[in-house]
Design an enzyme around this catalytic site. Structure first.
Site, PDB file in Angstrom:
ATOM      1  N   ASP A  19       0.861  -1.183   0.000  1.00 30.67           N
ATOM      2  CA  ASP A  19       0.000   0.000   0.000  1.00 30.67           C
ATOM      3  C   ASP A  19       0.892   1.225   0.000  1.00 30.67           C
ATOM      4  O   ASP A  19       1.990   1.201   0.567  1.00 30.67           O
ATOM      5  CB  ASP A  19      -0.908  -0.005   1.239  1.00 30.67           C
ATOM      6  CG  ASP A  19      -2.132   0.880   1.067  1.00 30.67           C
ATOM      7  OD1 ASP A  19      -1.965   2.080   0.767  1.00 30.67           O
ATOM      8  OD2 ASP A  19      -3.246   0.372   1.240  1.00 30.67           O
ATOM      9  N   LYS A  63       4.330   0.787  -6.636  1.00 33.45           N
ATOM     10  CA  LYS A  63       3.245   1.149  -7.543  1.00 33.45           C
ATOM     11  C   LYS A  63       3.033   0.092  -8.628  1.00 33.45           C
ATOM     12  O   LYS A  63       1.935  -0.040  -9.158  1.00 33.45           O
ATOM     13  CB  LYS A  63       3.533   2.503  -8.187  1.00 33.45           C
ATOM     14  CG  LYS A  63       3.466   3.673  -7.209  1.00 33.45           C
ATOM     15  CD  LYS A  63       3.662   5.000  -7.928  1.00 33.45           C
ATOM     16  CE  LYS A  63       3.544   6.164  -6.944  1.00 33.45           C
ATOM     17  NZ  LYS A  63       3.713   7.484  -7.610  1.00 33.45           N
ATOM     18  N   THR A 105     -10.980  -8.095  -5.998  1.00 35.37           N
ATOM     19  CA  THR A 105     -12.070  -7.879  -5.042  1.00 35.37           C
ATOM     20  C   THR A 105     -13.223  -7.077  -5.624  1.00 35.37           C
ATOM     21  O   THR A 105     -14.137  -6.688  -4.898  1.00 35.37           O
ATOM     22  CB  THR A 105     -11.551  -7.183  -3.772  1.00 35.37           C
ATOM     23  OG1 THR A 105     -11.073  -5.881  -4.119  1.00 35.37           O
ATOM     24  CG2 THR A 105     -10.432  -7.983  -3.113  1.00 35.37           C
ATOM     25  N   SER A 134     -18.843  -7.953  -7.288  1.00 37.03           N
ATOM     26  CA  SER A 134     -19.061  -6.817  -6.384  1.00 37.03           C
ATOM     27  C   SER A 134     -19.901  -7.247  -5.195  1.00 37.03           C
ATOM     28  O   SER A 134     -20.486  -8.332  -5.186  1.00 37.03           O
ATOM     29  CB  SER A 134     -19.784  -5.689  -7.127  1.00 37.03           C
ATOM     30  OG  SER A 134     -21.124  -6.069  -7.408  1.00 37.03           O
ATOM     31  N   CYS A 135     -19.994  -6.365  -4.205  1.00 33.73           N
ATOM     32  CA  CYS A 135     -20.821  -6.673  -3.034  1.00 33.73           C
ATOM     33  C   CYS A 135     -22.281  -6.839  -3.442  1.00 33.73           C
ATOM     34  O   CYS A 135     -22.981  -7.737  -2.956  1.00 33.73           O
ATOM     35  CB  CYS A 135     -20.674  -5.583  -1.972  1.00 33.73           C
ATOM     36  SG  CYS A 135     -21.061  -3.915  -2.539  1.00 33.73           S
ATOM     37  N   THR A 136     -22.753  -6.006  -4.367  1.00 30.75           N
ATOM     38  CA  THR A 136     -24.144  -6.085  -4.807  1.00 30.75           C
ATOM     39  C   THR A 136     -24.409  -7.386  -5.555  1.00 30.75           C
ATOM     40  O   THR A 136     -25.443  -8.035  -5.354  1.00 30.75           O
ATOM     41  CB  THR A 136     -24.496  -4.881  -5.697  1.00 30.75           C
ATOM     42  OG1 THR A 136     -24.209  -3.669  -4.994  1.00 30.75           O
ATOM     43  CG2 THR A 136     -25.965  -4.889  -6.069  1.00 30.75           C
ATOM     44  N   THR A 165     -20.038   5.298  -0.629  1.00 30.19           N
ATOM     45  CA  THR A 165     -18.734   4.695  -0.890  1.00 30.19           C
ATOM     46  C   THR A 165     -17.648   5.766  -0.877  1.00 30.19           C
ATOM     47  O   THR A 165     -17.928   6.966  -0.913  1.00 30.19           O
ATOM     48  CB  THR A 165     -18.706   3.975  -2.251  1.00 30.19           C
ATOM     49  OG1 THR A 165     -18.888   4.939  -3.292  1.00 30.19           O
ATOM     50  CG2 THR A 165     -19.806   2.928  -2.334  1.00 30.19           C
ATOM     51  N   THR A 194     -25.345   0.746 -11.969  1.00 35.34           N
ATOM     52  CA  THR A 194     -24.655  -0.388 -11.350  1.00 35.34           C
ATOM     53  C   THR A 194     -24.513  -1.496 -12.378  1.00 35.34           C
ATOM     54  O   THR A 194     -25.417  -1.710 -13.194  1.00 35.34           O
ATOM     55  CB  THR A 194     -25.403  -0.921 -10.116  1.00 35.34           C
ATOM     56  OG1 THR A 194     -24.732  -2.091  -9.629  1.00 35.34           O
ATOM     57  CG2 THR A 194     -26.838  -1.275 -10.420  1.00 35.34           C
ATOM     58  N   GLY A 195     -23.399  -2.171 -12.336  1.00 36.08           N
ATOM     59  CA  GLY A 195     -23.190  -3.301 -13.236  1.00 36.08           C
ATOM     60  C   GLY A 195     -23.530  -4.625 -12.590  1.00 36.08           C
ATOM     61  O   GLY A 195     -23.302  -5.687 -13.171  1.00 36.08           O
TER      62      GLY A 195
END
Length: 294
Positions: A19, A63, A105, A134-136, A165, A194-195
């Site tokens: 990170d 990076k 993720t 995704s979470c959805t 978000t 949203t996809g």
């Protein structure tokens, strides 16, 4: 969140983090979380690396993933959570650096295979790089699978009432790709795209072209709602639909899909380990072929 979840499992060991944050700030963000509370464990920094519950975790700030030398710390799986390296070509740099597998993720930006627990995981064939969607999509797909398998979905619309978000603005500001998305997150209900519904068509091919949807971004810090409104192929009462979902939640989808008849609200699911929880009391049916599921 990935790190915290891993700490609760004895079969996962975090050995390295990459990170651009420095280690001291990383330790601070792990210790204190406005949404999920304080970290239950010891966190310190030693020689530029994190030490969590006595275990040293290598910290780097590269990076370019190709420079990460994952082989030096014996990395098996990389959780690619930057939101940047979302194609097979870019994520493959982790493989070149010594990792064996990579899990994106979020949804991939190419044809990288996408898998959702409880839905299409059995079709995994050892691919080195996969997307966890995704979470959805993880919320919607298990429910859509149960309904489609049991009753058949002719067509459906999905709406997600989505928590704020990190990409949103605290106050109005420029956001050239999405003008509405640039409005203050804490002041507005913001219609958005949203996809997730399209992604369901990738993990459940029978639903490809039968399902689409949209999102509303709302001023809550965590937990989102999916509203699936579907026209059924086989007639069924709302009670029968609920019974089918409950059966799946207690059977083949146990640990993935939940079922509740309690009078719950969104904060009751903060930290929920299941990817999808069906709220039996929140849904309705117009008739035996047209239902709204939450």
């Amino acid at each position: 969140i990935v790190f915290r979840a891993a700490q609760e499992r004895s079969d996962i060991e975090i050995v390295a983090i990459n990170d651009l944050l420095d280690a001291e700030y990383m330790a601070y963000m792990l210790k204190y979380d406005s949404t999920h509370g304080r970290f239950n464990g010891s966190v310190e920094v030693k020689d530029g690396h994190l030490v969590v519950n006595g275990q040293t975790i290598r910290v780097t700030a590269e990076k370019d993933p190709a420079n990460l030398k994952w082989n030096e710390v014996g990395v098996d799986v990389v959780a690619e959570a930057t939101g940047i390296f979302l194609t097979d070509e870019t994520a493959r740099k982790h493989i070149a650096a010594g990792a064996k597998k990579v899990v994106l993720t979020g949804p991939s930006k190419d044809d990288t295979p996408m898998f959702v627990m409880g839905v299409n995981l059995k079709s995994y064939a050892g691919q080195e790089i996969v997307s966890n969607a995704s979470c959805t999509t993880n919320c919607l797909a298990p429910l859509a699978k149960v309904i489609n398998d049991k009753f058949g979905i002719v067509e459906a619309l999905m709406t997600t009432v989505h928590a704020t978000t990190a990409t949103q603005k605290t106050v109005d500001g420029p956001f050239h790709k999405d003008w509405r998305g640039g409005r203050g997150a804490s002041q507005n209900i913001i219609p958005s795209s949203t996809g997730a519904a399209k992604a369901v068509g990738k993990v459940i091919p029978e639903l490809n072209g039968k399902l689409t949807g949209m999102a509303f971004r709302v001023p809550t810090p965590n937990v989102s709602v999916v509203d699936l409104t579907a026209r059924l192929e086989k007639p069924a009462s709302y009670k029968e639909v609920c019974a089918a979902i409950k059966e799946a939640a207690e059977g083949e989808l146990k640990g993935v899909l939940g079922y509740t008849e309690d009078d719950v609200v969104s904060t009751d699911f903060n930290g929920e380990k299941l990817t999808s929880v069906f709220d039996a009391k929140a849904g309705i049916a117009l008739n035996d072929n047209f239902v709204k599921l939450v």
